[in-house]
Design an enzyme around this catalytic site. Structure first.
Site, PDB file in Angstrom:
ATOM      1  N   GLU A   1     -35.689  36.501   7.867  1.00 46.61           N
ATOM      2  CA  GLU A   1     -35.892  37.831   8.080  1.00 46.61           C
ATOM      3  C   GLU A   1     -37.236  38.508   7.785  1.00 46.61           C
ATOM      4  OE1 GLU A   1     -32.909  36.520   8.229  1.00 46.61           O
ATOM      5  OE2 GLU A   1     -31.813  37.434  10.161  1.00 46.61           O
TER       6      GLU A   1
ATOM      7  N   TYR B   1     -38.209  38.471   4.345  1.00 47.00           N
ATOM      8  CA  TYR B   1     -37.982  38.772   2.916  1.00 47.00           C
ATOM      9  C   TYR B   1     -38.814  38.066   2.327  1.00 47.00           C
ATOM     10  CZ  TYR B   1     -34.047  42.122   4.301  1.00 47.00           C
ATOM     11  OH  TYR B   1     -33.230  43.068   5.030  1.00 47.00           O
TER      12      TYR B   1
ATOM     13  N   ARG C   1     -30.895  29.970   4.135  1.00 44.27           N
ATOM     14  CA  ARG C   1     -31.321  30.555   5.348  1.00 44.27           C
ATOM     15  C   ARG C   1     -32.760  30.600   5.492  1.00 44.27           C
ATOM     16  NH1 ARG C   1     -28.632  33.995   9.016  1.00 44.27           N
ATOM     17  NH2 ARG C   1     -29.733  35.921   9.624  1.00 44.27           N
TER      18      ARG C   1
ATOM     19  N   HIS D   1     -37.669  41.469  10.195  1.00 42.63           N
ATOM     20  CA  HIS D   1     -37.349  43.016  10.667  1.00 42.63           C
ATOM     21  C   HIS D   1     -38.452  43.728  11.325  1.00 42.63           C
ATOM     22  CE1 HIS D   1     -33.327  42.900   8.969  1.00 42.63           C
ATOM     23  NE2 HIS D   1     -34.010  42.582   7.788  1.00 42.63           N
TER      24      HIS D   1
ATOM     25  N   GLN E   1     -24.285  50.516  17.100  1.00 39.75           N
ATOM     26  CA  GLN E   1     -24.163  51.981  16.645  1.00 39.75           C
ATOM     27  C   GLN E   1     -23.456  52.579  15.284  1.00 39.75           C
ATOM     28  OE1 GLN E   1     -23.415  52.920  21.117  1.00 39.75           O
ATOM     29  NE2 GLN E   1     -23.340  55.033  20.003  1.00 39.75           N
TER      30      GLN E   1
ATOM     31  N   ARG F   1     -37.160  65.906  31.075  1.00 37.66           N
ATOM     32  CA  ARG F   1     -36.480  66.751  30.413  1.00 37.66           C
ATOM     33  C   ARG F   1     -37.066  67.988  30.098  1.00 37.66           C
ATOM     34  NH1 ARG F   1     -34.456  65.058  24.725  1.00 37.66           N
ATOM     35  NH2 ARG F   1     -33.745  67.149  24.951  1.00 37.66           N
TER      36      ARG F   1
HETATM   37  P1  NAP Z   1     -27.790  64.040  26.031  1.00 39.25           P
HETATM   38  O1  NAP Z   1     -28.256  62.666  25.324  1.00 39.25           O
HETATM   39  O2  NAP Z   1     -27.570  65.078  25.453  1.00 39.25           O
HETATM   40  O3  NAP Z   1     -28.945  64.193  27.221  1.00 39.25           O
HETATM   41  C1  NAP Z   1     -28.665  65.053  28.123  1.00 39.25           C
HETATM   42  C2  NAP Z   1     -30.159  65.550  28.761  1.00 39.25           C
HETATM   43  O4  NAP Z   1     -29.894  66.516  29.664  1.00 39.25           O
HETATM   44  C3  NAP Z   1     -31.071  65.914  28.034  1.00 39.25           C
HETATM   45  O5  NAP Z   1     -32.382  65.012  28.313  1.00 39.25           O
HETATM   46  C4  NAP Z   1     -31.363  67.332  28.251  1.00 39.25           C
HETATM   47  O6  NAP Z   1     -32.614  67.481  28.254  1.00 39.25           O
HETATM   48  C5  NAP Z   1     -30.807  67.614  29.463  1.00 39.25           C
HETATM   49  N1  NAP Z   1     -30.095  69.047  29.781  1.00 39.25           N
HETATM   50  C6  NAP Z   1     -29.064  69.313  28.904  1.00 39.25           C
HETATM   51  N2  NAP Z   1     -28.963  70.753  29.418  1.00 39.25           N
HETATM   52  C7  NAP Z   1     -29.538  70.773  30.735  1.00 39.25           C
HETATM   53  C8  NAP Z   1     -29.518  71.720  31.771  1.00 39.25           C
HETATM   54  N3  NAP Z   1     -28.645  73.010  31.257  1.00 39.25           N
HETATM   55  N4  NAP Z   1     -30.412  71.594  32.561  1.00 39.25           N
HETATM   56  C9  NAP Z   1     -31.211  70.554  32.676  1.00 39.25           C
HETATM   57  N5  NAP Z   1     -30.963  69.620  31.894  1.00 39.25           N
HETATM   58  C10 NAP Z   1     -30.455  69.452  30.863  1.00 39.25           C
HETATM   59  O7  NAP Z   1     -26.778  63.483  27.021  1.00 39.25           O
HETATM   60  P2  NAP Z   1     -26.278  62.290  28.004  1.00 39.25           P
HETATM   61  O8  NAP Z   1     -27.548  61.627  28.303  1.00 39.25           O
HETATM   62  O9  NAP Z   1     -25.475  62.510  28.964  1.00 39.25           O
HETATM   63  O10 NAP Z   1     -25.484  61.307  26.918  1.00 39.25           O
HETATM   64  C11 NAP Z   1     -24.314  61.798  26.288  1.00 39.25           C
HETATM   65  C12 NAP Z   1     -24.027  61.168  24.828  1.00 39.25           C
HETATM   66  O11 NAP Z   1     -23.794  59.641  25.027  1.00 39.25           O
HETATM   67  C13 NAP Z   1     -25.584  61.226  24.039  1.00 39.25           C
HETATM   68  O12 NAP Z   1     -24.773  61.414  22.714  1.00 39.25           O
HETATM   69  C14 NAP Z   1     -25.980  59.568  23.927  1.00 39.25           C
HETATM   70  O13 NAP Z   1     -26.643  59.425  22.983  1.00 39.25           O
HETATM   71  C15 NAP Z   1     -24.777  58.996  24.261  1.00 39.25           C
HETATM   72  N6  NAP Z   1     -25.085  57.850  24.930  1.00 39.25           N
HETATM   73  C16 NAP Z   1     -25.505  56.842  24.269  1.00 39.25           C
HETATM   74  C17 NAP Z   1     -25.808  55.754  24.741  1.00 39.25           C
HETATM   75  C18 NAP Z   1     -26.107  54.338  23.993  1.00 39.25           C
HETATM   76  O14 NAP Z   1     -26.424  53.648  24.407  1.00 39.25           O
HETATM   77  N7  NAP Z   1     -26.077  54.414  22.676  1.00 39.25           N
HETATM   78  C19 NAP Z   1     -25.992  55.535  26.173  1.00 39.25           C
HETATM   79  C20 NAP Z   1     -25.577  56.761  26.826  1.00 39.25           C
HETATM   80  C21 NAP Z   1     -25.130  57.595  26.389  1.00 39.25           C
HETATM   81  P3  NAP Z   1     -33.377  69.169  28.131  1.00 39.25           P
HETATM   82  O15 NAP Z   1     -32.403  69.917  27.421  1.00 39.25           O
HETATM   83  O16 NAP Z   1     -34.602  69.081  27.143  1.00 39.25           O
HETATM   84  O17 NAP Z   1     -33.818  69.456  29.516  1.00 39.25           O
HETATM   85 FE1  SF4 Z   2     -21.698  46.769  15.201  1.00 37.63          FE
HETATM   86 FE2  SF4 Z   2     -19.216  47.235  15.791  1.00 37.63          FE
HETATM   87 FE3  SF4 Z   2     -21.079  47.778  18.016  1.00 37.63          FE
HETATM   88 FE4  SF4 Z   2     -20.291  45.231  17.176  1.00 37.63          FE
HETATM   89  S1  SF4 Z   2     -19.210  46.496  18.336  1.00 37.63           S
HETATM   90  S2  SF4 Z   2     -22.645  46.287  17.234  1.00 37.63           S
HETATM   91  S3  SF4 Z   2     -19.843  45.422  15.011  1.00 37.63           S
HETATM   92  S4  SF4 Z   2     -20.657  48.928  15.992  1.00 37.63           S
END
Ligand code: NAP
Ligand code: SF4
Length: 647
Positions: free
Chosen positions: A170, A172, A220, A258, A343, A529
């Site tokens: 990794e 290290y 490792r 990393h 996450q 956005r």
């Molecule tokens: P988000 O991350 O909050 O993004 C929403 C988008 O909508 C922003 O780009 C925002 O940009 C825009 N927006 C907000 N209000 C608006 C309005 N009134 N008019 C026009 N645009 C507007 O929400 P999301 O994409 O729906 O995701 C929801 C949650 O799920 C988030 O916490 C995200 O991180 C999570 N998620 C995670 C993953 C993952 O892989 N970890 C995947 C999908 C979703 P502007 O306000 O700048 O325009």
């Molecule tokens: Fe990490 Fe749990 Fe997501 Fe697996 S499911 S990557 S252990 S948070």
């Protein structure tokens, strides 16, 4: 399923492992913190036992102060940490488990500000993911370090660890000596291959001298560095042979430094996608070899064990402590599978927080969230079968409560039913499968296609109603909005999409929808956005890989704008920097502009009827809609009912 390989014992010197699965080393972010000592010990103890992994390897334990990985690391040089280690090994042994200590030195990945001493490395070359230039080790420093490794080995044995793992991958310290990328020395510790391997071999010899002949040493080593100008595949094989010659008992093959820009463990990496280097090494040595990376399923592990001696599964044991017990008991459907989202594990570790798991928030909380039947059985009604509602139902039922779950749609799963349509998110299927199996097993009464009214709820005489009614997509106020399609329609396959696409909203969902469209052969995608960056809100360990992938597939991004009007031909915007209006042509405009909480009116005055109401997940807070928080809240109201806020 008849297991031929998985549960076959393996002997490492004096140690017999009852199966072929190692729980790989994970930094838990609880190490070295007094407050988290019980959590740390309960975490490992819960994963110990006859049907636990054959061997657990701890997170890295530093051999010397400058080698610490940061806050919350254990160190062999700290007296009090040795006390914690002894408590840990006693507890694991009491539960019939086996645990190895990882002998760790971060080298140039260490933080001098946290450690209070300068970081060191074979050569004074800064890592691209780091600000500090490490100090070059002198010959005397190197000899002292060899003694530190030996001392760490002696102490590991003395405090009861069953084996040690020398961390040599990794990127290290040991890896830094091995690679021409980081080792530019002109003395006997650098230069040609033999000189660059000298430190790794001398560490192995020192530790062997310290622990004696009967004690297992895992090495490792990196099977693939995935960084430029590093060790060659031939050198990797030669190193494996040298380690064998110098009495390493088993080789655990790590992948990627990393600082590598190649994703190796995220969801977009196929299962066992990096097994090749371990297979190549296995062909070249006679000692056992362990394969790792994205092995999250016992069936896959069994298949790999026809070619390898052991597999390392780390995160899968965060997701399910009883993974192997379930495999042995032929209850594969009951396994809570790691979906490689990172996450709550890696993202937490990078943020300096204690590690947990998105699909199993009990991970790291085992000491306080104990599973025992409640003294008083409650009647619980959960409204909404997304992940928050499913987890609330599951954990209440697990604690012996009587649970009914209502879901308005034809199937439980909520937003995960949409997310699983994204090509790189197929693993979400596993979570839905897990909940379906568990809710059935635990006797939760599930009613789909049904939205109960308040009277129906009252007819249950519930002690608690959990509102997990989730979210609805936000429909921004933009003239001509009717010409745009909300993202759920696209993901569920109901919306027609043309060749040229604009997505309004560039958060996690905007990125997900882009992946979905790319898979369908659509590459002319513009993410928009109003302010800020693309993919904001995505976790640190996922975001860079996801954005890199979108860019490589031709997805473009614009910000600093306002939306003026949507027409059948495209979108009129104002560029906030120039103040000028522009028309962006598009065949299809998709809305991924976030979500709003969904609490149907009929439930709003329930609390006036004297019932405890808990609002969780997206229904409570849509702004941060996130599966990790939703599942956590579902579990929390069951395990910590005193924290329920009555609405
Ligand atoms: P988000 O991350 O909050 O993004 C929403 C988008 O909508 C922003 O780009 C925002 O940009 C825009 N927006 C907000 N209000 C608006 C309005 N009134 N008019 C026009 N645009 C507007 O929400 P999301 O994409 O729906 O995701 C929801 C949650 O799920 C988030 O916490 C995200 O991180 C999570 N998620 C995670 C993953 C993952 O892989 N970890 C995947 C999908 C979703 P502007 O306000 O700048 O325009
Ligand atoms: Fe990490 Fe749990 Fe997501 Fe697996 S499911 S990557 S252990 S948070």
């Amino acid at each position: 399923m008849k297991w031929e390989k998985l549960f076959e014992p393996i002997q490492l010197r004096r140690l017999t492992l009852p199966n072929r699965v190692m729980m790989g080393s994970m930094h838990l972010g609880m190490e070295g913190s007094k407050d988290q000592e019980d959590a740390l010990i309960s975490f490992y103890t819960e994963r110990s036992g006859d049907n636990g992994p054959g061997l657990i390897v701890t997170g890295g334990i530093s051999v010397s102060p400058e080698g610490d990985g940061g806050h919350h690391f254990l160190g062999f040089y700290r007296e009090d940490d040795l006390r914690v280690m002894k408590r840990l090994t006693d507890s694991v042994h009491e539960a019939n488990g086996r645990i190895a200590a990882q002998l760790f030195h971060a080298g140039r990945y260490a933080y001098s500000q946290m450690n209070g001493v300068p970081s060191v490395a074979p050569s004074p070359i800064k890592s691209p993911i780091h600000r500090e230039v490490p100090e070059e080790l002198t010959e005397i420093d190197i000899l002292n370090l060899l003694e530190s490794y030996a001392e760490a080995g002696r102490k590991a044995k003395a405090v009861g660890f069953d084996a040690v793992e020398i961390m040599g991958s990794e990127g290290y310290l040991i890896n830094q000596f091995l690679s021409p990328r980081t080792n530019k020395r002109s003395d006997k510790w650098g230069g040609n291959f033999d000189n660059r391997t000298r430190f790794a071999i001398e560490v192995l010899k020192s530790v062997r001298n310290a622990v004696g002949d009967d004690y297992p040493i895992i090495f490792r080593m990196s099977g693939l560095d995935l960084v430029p100008d590093s060790s060659t595949p031939e050198e990797t094989i030669q190193l494996a042979k040298k380690l064998e010659e110098h009495e390493a008992d088993i080789l655990n093959i790590g992948i990627g430094w990393h600082e590598s820009t190649v994703p190796t463990i995220s969801m977009m990496v196929p299962r066992a996608g990096f097994i090749e280097p371990a297979l190549k090494i296995k062909e070249s040595v006679n000692i056992p070899v362990i394969g790792s990376n994205r092995i999250n399923d016992p069936l896959l592990a069994e298949e790999l064990l026809y070619k390898l001696d052991m597999v390392s599964m780390a995160r899968p044991f965060l997701a399910d402590a009883n993974l192997l017990a379930k495999a042995k008991g032929q209850a594969l459907d009951q396994i809570n599978t790691c979906i490689a989202c990172n996450q709550a594990c890696l993202d937490h570790a990078f943020e300096g927080k204690a590690v947990s798991c998105l699909v199993n928030p009990r991970a790291g909380r085992e000491h306080k969230w104990t599973i025992k039947k409640a003294d008083k059985t409650k009647t619980v009604v959960v409204i909404g079968g997304g992940v928050a509602g499913m987890e609330a139902a599951r954990s209440h039922a697990e604690l012996g409560h009587t649970v009914t779950l209502y879901e308005a749609n034809e199937a439980i799963g909520g937003q995960f039913n949409l997310a699983r349509k994204i090509p790189i998110k197929k693993e979400f299927d596993e979570t839905i499968r897990y909940y379906k199996t568990e809710l059935n097993r635990l006797g939760v009464q599930i009613n789909v296609n049904h939205k109960p009214n308040a009277d129906e709820l009252l007819a249950h005489s519930p002690d608690l109603v959990v509102l997990a009614t989730g979210v609805v997509p936000r429909l921004p106020v933009i003239p001509g909005i009717k010409h745009a399609i909300p993202y759920p329609e696209i993901l569920s396959g109901n919306g027609e999409v043309g060749k040229k696409v604009i997505i309004i909203g560039a958060g996690g969902i905007g990125c997900d929808v882009s992946h979905f469209l790319i898979e369908k052969g659509i590459h002319d995608i513009l993410l928009l956005r109003r302010n800020g960056k693309m993919g904001e809100g995505l976790g640190k360990t996922t975001k860079w890989a996801m954005l890199q992938d979108l860019k490589q597939n031709g997805v473009t991004f614009r910000t600093n704008l306002s939306y003026e009007e949507i027409t059948p031909e495209g979108l009129k915007i104002t560029n906030s920097e120039t103040g000028k209006q522009e028309f962006l042509e598009a065949d299809t405009i998709i809305l991924a502009a976030g979500q709003e909480s969904n609490i149907p009116e009929e439930y709003e005055d329930l609390s006036q009827k004297g019932i405890d109401i808990a609002v969780i997940g997206g229904a409570r807070l849509a702004g941060e809609l996130d599966a990790k928080r939703a599942i956590y809240e579902g579990a929390k109201i069951a395990f910590e009912p005193e924290t329920i806020s009555v609405q």
